[in-house]
Design a protein around this motif. Structure first.
Motif, PDB file in Angstrom:
ATOM      1  N   ALA A 223       0.815  -1.211   0.000  1.00  0.00           N
ATOM      2  CA  ALA A 223       0.000   0.000   0.000  1.00  0.00           C
ATOM      3  C   ALA A 223       0.850   1.263   0.000  1.00  0.00           C
ATOM      4  O   ALA A 223       0.519   2.239  -0.681  1.00  0.00           O
ATOM      5  CB  ALA A 223      -0.933  -0.004   1.206  1.00  0.00           C
ATOM      6  N   LEU A 224       1.941   1.255   0.760  1.00  0.00           N
ATOM      7  CA  LEU A 224       2.719   2.486   0.936  1.00  0.00           C
ATOM      8  C   LEU A 224       3.825   2.662  -0.098  1.00  0.00           C
ATOM      9  O   LEU A 224       4.159   3.799  -0.465  1.00  0.00           O
ATOM     10  CB  LEU A 224       3.328   2.517   2.339  1.00  0.00           C
ATOM     11  CG  LEU A 224       2.323   2.514   3.497  1.00  0.00           C
ATOM     12  CD1 LEU A 224       3.062   2.548   4.833  1.00  0.00           C
ATOM     13  CD2 LEU A 224       1.361   3.690   3.395  1.00  0.00           C
ATOM     14  N   ALA A 225       4.401   1.575  -0.585  1.00  0.00           N
ATOM     15  CA  ALA A 225       5.555   1.665  -1.486  1.00  0.00           C
ATOM     16  C   ALA A 225       5.288   2.472  -2.755  1.00  0.00           C
ATOM     17  O   ALA A 225       6.143   3.279  -3.160  1.00  0.00           O
ATOM     18  CB  ALA A 225       6.052   0.262  -1.832  1.00  0.00           C
ATOM     19  N   PRO A 226       4.140   2.292  -3.442  1.00  0.00           N
ATOM     20  CA  PRO A 226       3.933   3.055  -4.681  1.00  0.00           C
ATOM     21  C   PRO A 226       3.983   4.563  -4.477  1.00  0.00           C
ATOM     22  O   PRO A 226       4.432   5.301  -5.365  1.00  0.00           O
ATOM     23  CB  PRO A 226       2.524   2.607  -5.132  1.00  0.00           C
ATOM     24  CG  PRO A 226       2.360   1.262  -4.543  1.00  0.00           C
ATOM     25  CD  PRO A 226       3.042   1.338  -3.214  1.00  0.00           C
ATOM     26  N   GLY A 227       3.540   5.045  -3.320  1.00  0.00           N
ATOM     27  CA  GLY A 227       3.563   6.476  -3.062  1.00  0.00           C
ATOM     28  C   GLY A 227       4.964   7.035  -2.959  1.00  0.00           C
ATOM     29  O   GLY A 227       5.175   8.254  -3.055  1.00  0.00           O
ATOM     30  N   ILE A 228       5.943   6.136  -2.772  1.00  0.00           N
ATOM     31  CA  ILE A 228       7.336   6.549  -2.636  1.00  0.00           C
ATOM     32  C   ILE A 228       8.143   6.250  -3.896  1.00  0.00           C
ATOM     33  O   ILE A 228       9.024   7.017  -4.289  1.00  0.00           O
ATOM     34  CB  ILE A 228       7.980   5.836  -1.426  1.00  0.00           C
ATOM     35  CG1 ILE A 228       7.181   6.149  -0.148  1.00  0.00           C
ATOM     36  CG2 ILE A 228       9.444   6.205  -1.260  1.00  0.00           C
ATOM     37  CD1 ILE A 228       7.567   5.293   1.030  1.00  0.00           C
ATOM     38  N   LEU A 229       7.813   5.130  -4.563  1.00  0.00           N
ATOM     39  CA  LEU A 229       8.663   4.614  -5.625  1.00  0.00           C
ATOM     40  C   LEU A 229       8.234   4.972  -7.040  1.00  0.00           C
ATOM     41  O   LEU A 229       9.066   4.965  -7.949  1.00  0.00           O
ATOM     42  CB  LEU A 229       8.761   3.084  -5.494  1.00  0.00           C
ATOM     43  CG  LEU A 229       9.328   2.566  -4.176  1.00  0.00           C
ATOM     44  CD1 LEU A 229       9.294   1.041  -4.153  1.00  0.00           C
ATOM     45  CD2 LEU A 229      10.751   3.069  -3.968  1.00  0.00           C
ATOM     46  N   ILE A 230       6.955   5.224  -7.273  1.00  0.00           N
ATOM     47  CA  ILE A 230       6.506   5.516  -8.639  1.00  0.00           C
ATOM     48  C   ILE A 230       5.679   6.800  -8.660  1.00  0.00           C
ATOM     49  O   ILE A 230       5.280   7.309  -7.600  1.00  0.00           O
ATOM     50  CB  ILE A 230       5.680   4.346  -9.234  1.00  0.00           C
ATOM     51  CG1 ILE A 230       4.380   4.154  -8.452  1.00  0.00           C
ATOM     52  CG2 ILE A 230       6.488   3.064  -9.278  1.00  0.00           C
ATOM     53  CD1 ILE A 230       3.443   3.124  -9.073  1.00  0.00           C
ATOM     54  N   ASP A 231       5.428   7.270  -9.843  1.00  0.00           N
ATOM     55  CA  ASP A 231       4.651   8.498 -10.011  1.00  0.00           C
ATOM     56  C   ASP A 231       3.167   8.199  -9.835  1.00  0.00           C
ATOM     57  O   ASP A 231       2.588   7.409 -10.597  1.00  0.00           O
ATOM     58  CB  ASP A 231       4.903   9.065 -11.415  1.00  0.00           C
ATOM     59  CG  ASP A 231       4.229  10.413 -11.620  1.00  0.00           C
ATOM     60  OD1 ASP A 231       3.971  11.102 -10.621  1.00  0.00           O
ATOM     61  OD2 ASP A 231       3.951  10.753 -12.787  1.00  0.00           O
ATOM     62  N   VAL A 232       2.552   8.798  -8.822  1.00  0.00           N
ATOM     63  CA  VAL A 232       1.132   8.580  -8.537  1.00  0.00           C
ATOM     64  C   VAL A 232       0.467   9.932  -8.279  1.00  0.00           C
ATOM     65  O   VAL A 232       1.137  10.962  -8.177  1.00  0.00           O
ATOM     66  CB  VAL A 232       0.927   7.659  -7.309  1.00  0.00           C
ATOM     67  CG1 VAL A 232       1.462   6.262  -7.572  1.00  0.00           C
ATOM     68  CG2 VAL A 232       1.586   8.263  -6.062  1.00  0.00           C
ATOM     69  N   SER A 233      -0.857   9.898  -8.149  1.00  0.00           N
ATOM     70  CA  SER A 233      -1.589  11.116  -7.803  1.00  0.00           C
ATOM     71  C   SER A 233      -1.197  11.580  -6.388  1.00  0.00           C
ATOM     72  O   SER A 233      -0.926  10.744  -5.518  1.00  0.00           O
ATOM     73  CB  SER A 233      -3.089  10.844  -7.862  1.00  0.00           C
ATOM     74  OG  SER A 233      -3.819  11.872  -7.229  1.00  0.00           O
ATOM     75  N   PRO A 234      -1.177  12.893  -6.147  1.00  0.00           N
ATOM     76  CA  PRO A 234      -0.865  13.388  -4.791  1.00  0.00           C
ATOM     77  C   PRO A 234      -1.805  12.853  -3.717  1.00  0.00           C
ATOM     78  O   PRO A 234      -1.454  12.809  -2.538  1.00  0.00           O
ATOM     79  CB  PRO A 234      -1.012  14.908  -4.933  1.00  0.00           C
ATOM     80  CG  PRO A 234      -0.796  15.183  -6.382  1.00  0.00           C
ATOM     81  CD  PRO A 234      -1.352  13.994  -7.114  1.00  0.00           C
TER      82      PRO A 234
END
Length: 287
Positions: A223-234
């Motif tokens: 759940a948390l890794a994508p917010g750090i590792l890839i480009d996602v919505s704010p």
């Protein structure tokens, strides 16, 4: 009187097919379409037919599951439509066939491969209710896999399965596996009384609780890794933190309390709440 009877029957049918679960499956299919093609893909006829196919086939799977489990449900959940007699077994069979045919027909409009996928879902759902669910962990793995596959299916029918679709599917898979194992704990007494082999009845209630809640650790990482590792919505990371807080609160309560029915009920309620918030978070994987 006839209107009241029709209304009561309609409510019983909706309960039998688990309309809320069918809605969740439709939303995960739509999520996959969104991750693959954005808002434009979600509004297509293709996405609509895909979500109808998955929702109808999921409803059919719920009907056949209750059909096979009616003896156990007579003890565990006598208020359900089949053990309570609100819907007859013959009527349940007709509903199952109708939903299955309708779901396969929706899939057929999307091509031959989609029909094969629908046929595989029908076979696996029937196999789960008939035998696989009694093979301890295999049934839990199958249910989680079918739930996760709806994300991939939604992405595939509108254009392709990318990294974000796989991340979303993996998150759904882990959370559903945790949920399914904890459901076994919830049904421990009646399953044990009827000789049903589940994770809980085979390894014990407390070890099953530990197994189910331990799965929330990799879920937290997913759940948390994508917010750090890839480009996602704010919006993604705050939503993901909210989901993790909900699942963590449910797990913490269950691990510190006696794993009785009430404690498991509260934990599963938290996981259900996190499911719908999680779908909103996963939609924010697309920048």
């Amino acid at each position: 009187m006839r209107t009241a009877t029709s209304s009561s029957m309609a409510r019983a049918v909706l309960r039998l097919v688990r309309v809320e679960n069918c809605s969740a499956v439709a939303l995960t299919t739509l999520l996959g379409a969104h991750l693959a093609g954005g808002g434009q893909a979600v509004r297509t006829t293709t996405a609509l037919l895909a979500l109808l196919a998955t929702a109808l086939l999921h409803g059919a799977g719920n009907v056949i599951n209750d059909r096979m489990d009616v003896a156990v449900d007579a003890d565990a959940r006598p208020e359900r439509p089949l053990p309570s007699g609100r819907i007859s077994m013959a009527a349940a069979d007709r509903i199952y066939v109708g939903l299955t045919v309708a779901g396969v027909m929706c899939a057929a409009t999307l091509g031959a491969t989609s029909v094969l996928v629908a046929a595989a879902v029908v076979a696996l759902s029937f196999g789960y209710s008939y035998r696989i669910k009694a093979t301890v962990l295999a049934g839990n793995l199958l249910v989680a896999s079918l739930a996760a596959a709806t994300v991939l299916y939604g992405s595939w029918v509108v254009g392709g399965v990318g990294l974000r679709s796989w991340i979303a599917a993996a998150s759904v898979w882990v959370l559903m596996l945790s949920f399914e194992i904890l459901k076994c704990v919830q049904d421990h007494e009646t399953d044990a009384a009827h000789g049903v082999r589940t994770v809980s009845t085979v390894i014990g209630r407390r070890p099953a609780v530990r197994a189910g809640t331990a799965l929330l650790l990799p879920f937290t990482a997913l759940a948390l890794a994508p917010g750090i590792l890839i480009d996602v919505s704010p919006a993604y990371l705050p939503l993901a933190v909210g989901v993790v807080a909900l699942t963590g609160a449910g797990a913490a309560h269950l691990m510190t309390a006696d794993p009785g029915r009430a404690a498991v009920d509260r934990c599963l309620a938290r996981l259900k709440q996190s499911w719908f918030l999680g779908l909103i978070a996963l939609a924010a994987l697309r920048p």
